[in-house]
Design a protein around this motif. Sequence first.
Motif, short mmCIF file in Angstrom:
data_model
loop_
_atom_site.label_atom_id
_atom_site.label_comp_id
_atom_site.label_asym_id
_atom_site.label_seq_id
_atom_site.Cartn_x
_atom_site.Cartn_y
_atom_site.Cartn_z
N HIS A 189 0.76 -1.21 0.20
CA HIS A 189 0.03 -0.21 -0.11
C HIS A 189 0.94 1.30 0.08
O HIS A 189 0.36 2.24 -0.57
CB HIS A 189 -1.05 -0.12 1.25
CG HIS A 189 -1.85 -1.03 1.13
ND1 HIS A 189 -1.95 -2.22 1.82
CD2 HIS A 189 -3.18 -1.25 0.44
CE1 HIS A 189 -2.57 -2.93 1.45
NE2 HIS A 189 -3.54 -2.54 0.85
N GLU A 232 2.13 1.42 -3.46
CA GLU A 232 1.09 2.20 -4.35
C GLU A 232 1.16 3.43 -4.03
O GLU A 232 0.88 4.51 -5.27
CB GLU A 232 -0.27 1.15 -4.13
CG GLU A 232 -1.39 1.92 -4.87
CD GLU A 232 -2.47 1.20 -4.30
OE1 GLU A 232 -3.48 0.62 -5.09
OE2 GLU A 232 -2.84 1.23 -3.07
N LEU A 233 0.89 4.04 -3.21
CA LEU A 233 0.65 5.26 -2.61
C LEU A 233 1.87 6.29 -3.15
O LEU A 233 1.76 7.49 -3.76
CB LEU A 233 0.61 5.61 -1.15
CG LEU A 233 0.42 7.08 -0.75
CD1 LEU A 233 -1.15 7.32 -1.22
CD2 LEU A 233 0.58 7.15 0.67
#
Length: 247
Positions: free
Chosen positions: A204, A207-208
């Motif tokens: 995550h 992804e960010l």
Amino acid sequence: MPRRADDRSATRAPARLSRETIVAAAIDLADRDGLAGLSMRRLAQHLGVDAMSIYYHLRDKDTLLAAMVDAVAAEIETEAGVEAAIMGGGTAAGVEAAGNGPWTDQLRALITRARRTMLRHPWAARVLEARDTPTPAVLRHIERVLAVMRGGGCSVSLSHHALHLLGSRILGFSQDLFDDSPNTAPTGEAAAAQAAAWAETMPHIAELAAAVAHSGALGGCDDEDEFAFALDLLIEGLDRRRLAERG
């Protein structure tokens, strides 16, 4: 042997020197070269005086920096006064406290003026972050923020919570948890290796990191969209809480 004209000017310069002219010159230097380019020696050269002349008015660099950010914070009030004159008179304080429009709009306008000021002096945000106590002009700005909230029906308790919630945003900048500005980020092969490592263990975050930009004017993610999003969300939440308190 007679002195040259520039020698006479340098001799007379300390007599014209004042705390205000020193601070203004220091702000000019910081605006142009950043804090890294500001030293007492360079400031003295910029003013055409001996460095000891500056120490007569400001005992050290920390004192100078405090005076500089105080002058910058005072510009927020000055800008409000200019806007009041453009809108047809009134005092600077009256713009925020006279009830012109919903309190949420008044607060947003006041903080927007603060941000415009900080964008003119990007170095000031870092100095304010490092300070433990507010300067007089910062206190006056906080007083205006409180006047808007109290005038809009916010309780003392909610106004207190709001100051903590808004934090540095009342002065026009966001204080991030980490420094994620572009100059601190890895590039090239190092960036690719970091992205690959994150993708395996922290997908995550990976992804960010790949999806968002880190090019804010006053910090890594402190661009106009991020600042406006956070400010709108906070003010809307405060207004809902104000209504809930009133039943």
